[in-house]
Motif scaffolding. Structure first.
Motif, PDB file in Angstrom:
ATOM      1  N   ARG A  30       0.816  -1.221   0.000  1.00  0.00           N
ATOM      2  CA  ARG A  30       0.000   0.000   0.000  1.00  0.00           C
ATOM      3  C   ARG A  30       0.847   1.268   0.000  1.00  0.00           C
ATOM      4  O   ARG A  30       0.415   2.296  -0.502  1.00  0.00           O
ATOM      5  CB  ARG A  30      -0.905   0.041   1.234  1.00  0.00           C
ATOM      6  CG  ARG A  30      -2.063  -0.907   1.195  1.00  0.00           C
ATOM      7  CD  ARG A  30      -3.225  -0.293   0.412  1.00  0.00           C
ATOM      8  NE  ARG A  30      -4.269  -1.257   0.219  1.00  0.00           N
ATOM      9  CZ  ARG A  30      -5.468  -1.193   0.771  1.00  0.00           C
ATOM     10  NH1 ARG A  30      -5.780  -0.183   1.546  1.00  0.00           N
ATOM     11  NH2 ARG A  30      -6.349  -2.130   0.530  1.00  0.00           N
ATOM     12  N   THR A  31       2.013   1.199   0.617  1.00  0.00           N
ATOM     13  CA  THR A  31       2.833   2.401   0.746  1.00  0.00           C
ATOM     14  C   THR A  31       3.964   2.463  -0.266  1.00  0.00           C
ATOM     15  O   THR A  31       4.645   3.482  -0.361  1.00  0.00           O
ATOM     16  CB  THR A  31       3.433   2.488   2.162  1.00  0.00           C
ATOM     17  OG1 THR A  31       4.189   1.307   2.421  1.00  0.00           O
ATOM     18  CG2 THR A  31       2.351   2.685   3.213  1.00  0.00           C
ATOM     19  N   GLY A  32       4.173   1.375  -0.988  1.00  0.00           N
ATOM     20  CA  GLY A  32       5.260   1.350  -1.959  1.00  0.00           C
ATOM     21  C   GLY A  32       6.624   1.136  -1.317  1.00  0.00           C
ATOM     22  O   GLY A  32       7.651   1.350  -1.963  1.00  0.00           O
ATOM     23  N   LEU A  33       6.633   0.721  -0.065  1.00  0.00           N
ATOM     24  CA  LEU A  33       7.891   0.447   0.632  1.00  0.00           C
ATOM     25  C   LEU A  33       8.245  -1.027   0.514  1.00  0.00           C
ATOM     26  O   LEU A  33       7.377  -1.871   0.286  1.00  0.00           O
ATOM     27  CB  LEU A  33       7.762   0.789   2.124  1.00  0.00           C
ATOM     28  CG  LEU A  33       7.538   2.247   2.487  1.00  0.00           C
ATOM     29  CD1 LEU A  33       7.248   2.366   3.982  1.00  0.00           C
ATOM     30  CD2 LEU A  33       8.764   3.074   2.125  1.00  0.00           C
ATOM     31  N   ALA A  34       9.502  -1.315   0.714  1.00  0.00           N
ATOM     32  CA  ALA A  34       9.921  -2.708   0.815  1.00  0.00           C
ATOM     33  C   ALA A  34       9.420  -3.251   2.150  1.00  0.00           C
ATOM     34  O   ALA A  34       9.322  -2.511   3.138  1.00  0.00           O
ATOM     35  CB  ALA A  34      11.443  -2.808   0.748  1.00  0.00           C
ATOM     36  N   ARG A  35       9.116  -4.532   2.184  1.00  0.00           N
ATOM     37  CA  ARG A  35       8.614  -5.138   3.423  1.00  0.00           C
ATOM     38  C   ARG A  35       9.591  -4.924   4.576  1.00  0.00           C
ATOM     39  O   ARG A  35       9.182  -4.629   5.700  1.00  0.00           O
ATOM     40  CB  ARG A  35       8.375  -6.627   3.188  1.00  0.00           C
ATOM     41  CG  ARG A  35       7.781  -7.319   4.370  1.00  0.00           C
ATOM     42  CD  ARG A  35       7.441  -8.747   4.022  1.00  0.00           C
ATOM     43  NE  ARG A  35       7.328  -9.521   5.236  1.00  0.00           N
ATOM     44  CZ  ARG A  35       7.112 -10.798   5.259  1.00  0.00           C
ATOM     45  NH1 ARG A  35       6.976 -11.470   4.133  1.00  0.00           N
ATOM     46  NH2 ARG A  35       7.025 -11.440   6.393  1.00  0.00           N
ATOM     47  N   SER A  36      10.861  -5.025   4.299  1.00  0.00           N
ATOM     48  CA  SER A  36      11.867  -4.827   5.352  1.00  0.00           C
ATOM     49  C   SER A  36      11.827  -3.396   5.896  1.00  0.00           C
ATOM     50  O   SER A  36      12.132  -3.166   7.071  1.00  0.00           O
ATOM     51  CB  SER A  36      13.266  -5.158   4.826  1.00  0.00           C
ATOM     52  OG  SER A  36      13.569  -4.335   3.717  1.00  0.00           O
ATOM     53  N   TYR A  41       9.961   0.798  11.006  1.00  0.00           N
ATOM     54  CA  TYR A  41       9.027   1.680  11.699  1.00  0.00           C
ATOM     55  C   TYR A  41       8.262   0.961  12.818  1.00  0.00           C
ATOM     56  O   TYR A  41       7.941   1.568  13.838  1.00  0.00           O
ATOM     57  CB  TYR A  41       8.037   2.289  10.705  1.00  0.00           C
ATOM     58  CG  TYR A  41       8.708   3.213   9.728  1.00  0.00           C
ATOM     59  CD1 TYR A  41       8.948   4.537  10.062  1.00  0.00           C
ATOM     60  CD2 TYR A  41       9.134   2.760   8.485  1.00  0.00           C
ATOM     61  CE1 TYR A  41       9.583   5.400   9.173  1.00  0.00           C
ATOM     62  CE2 TYR A  41       9.776   3.611   7.594  1.00  0.00           C
ATOM     63  CZ  TYR A  41       9.988   4.923   7.948  1.00  0.00           C
ATOM     64  OH  TYR A  41      10.628   5.766   7.077  1.00  0.00           O
ATOM     65  N   PHE A  42       7.932  -0.296  12.604  1.00  0.00           N
ATOM     66  CA  PHE A  42       7.137  -1.052  13.576  1.00  0.00           C
ATOM     67  C   PHE A  42       7.718  -2.447  13.742  1.00  0.00           C
ATOM     68  O   PHE A  42       8.034  -3.097  12.757  1.00  0.00           O
ATOM     69  CB  PHE A  42       5.681  -1.158  13.108  1.00  0.00           C
ATOM     70  CG  PHE A  42       5.027   0.177  12.927  1.00  0.00           C
ATOM     71  CD1 PHE A  42       4.608   0.909  14.017  1.00  0.00           C
ATOM     72  CD2 PHE A  42       4.836   0.702  11.658  1.00  0.00           C
ATOM     73  CE1 PHE A  42       4.005   2.150  13.859  1.00  0.00           C
ATOM     74  CE2 PHE A  42       4.231   1.937  11.483  1.00  0.00           C
ATOM     75  CZ  PHE A  42       3.820   2.659  12.588  1.00  0.00           C
ATOM     76  N   ARG A  43       7.788  -2.899  14.977  1.00  0.00           N
ATOM     77  CA  ARG A  43       8.370  -4.217  15.244  1.00  0.00           C
ATOM     78  C   ARG A  43       7.358  -5.353  15.048  1.00  0.00           C
ATOM     79  O   ARG A  43       7.734  -6.500  14.870  1.00  0.00           O
ATOM     80  CB  ARG A  43       8.958  -4.273  16.647  1.00  0.00           C
ATOM     81  CG  ARG A  43       7.954  -4.165  17.756  1.00  0.00           C
ATOM     82  CD  ARG A  43       8.585  -4.036  19.153  1.00  0.00           C
ATOM     83  NE  ARG A  43       7.591  -4.032  20.195  1.00  0.00           N
ATOM     84  CZ  ARG A  43       6.705  -3.067  20.426  1.00  0.00           C
ATOM     85  NH1 ARG A  43       6.691  -2.005  19.656  1.00  0.00           N
ATOM     86  NH2 ARG A  43       5.836  -3.164  21.407  1.00  0.00           N
TER      87      ARG A  43
END
Length: 179
Positions: A30-36, A41-43
């Motif tokens: 959804r954000t276009g970020l890599a899963r890693s 940002y969040f654990r």
């Protein structure tokens, strides 16, 4: 900005598909970020939920408080308390809070949610005391139970229209079981 985008994506996922939809791969997509990157940002999912509550619940509570302050009488304040909470049912922020209430939160996160709900209950105690309730805190807790039941009924897509559920909840809050 990335953290805010992740929270917004989490709200959408929770609103659309409940807790099962909130996954790190879905957040990344959804954000276009890599899963890693999501893990930076969040654990965990619980950490996302905790932050959503920390960010969204105060805004929601402020809206309820503003509606109550705009009301003139104790009865009107109680009505505003019930109506505003039920009006927020369709809001993504509220739908996210409802969706996550049953998810896998740790004890600390659950306690934060309980404390936030306790703050909602505290808002109406003064109005109930002004009406002469001997135990306004207990009455406020029971009143919140009416609101919670109405929220669940609306969220489940009950046979009744949400407006009908709201009117019944307001009537019960103001008049008890008398017709």
């Amino acid at each position: 900005m990335q953290r805010a985008a992740l929270l917004d994506a989490a709200r959408s996922l929770l609103s659309e598909g409940g807790t099962e939809a909130l996954t790190f791969p879905a957040l990344a997509q959804r954000t276009g970020l890599a899963r890693s990157s999501v893990y930076e940002y969040f654990r965990s999912r619980a950490a996302v939920v905790e932050e959503l509550c920390a960010v969204d619940f105060p805004v929601w509570a402020a809206e309820i408080e503003a509606a109550m302050q705009a009301a003139g009488t104790p009865e009107a304040k109680i009505e505003a308390y019930v109506r505003q909470q039920l009006a927020l049912v369709g809001d993504r922020r509220h739908r996210a809070v409802v969706a996550i209430s049953a998810s896998e939160l740790d004890a600390g996160a659950r306690e934060k949610i309980r404390a936030a709900h306790g703050g909602l209950v505290a808002m109406v105690v003064e109005a109930l005391a002004a009406l002469g309730h001997a135990g306004p805190r207990l009455t406020a807790t029971l009143l919140q139970g009416i609101v919670d039941a109405a929220v669940r009924r609306i969220e489940l897509g009950a046979a009744e229209d949400p407006a009908e559920i709201t009117e019944a909840a307001v009537a019960l809050a103001l008049h008890g079981t008398r017709r």
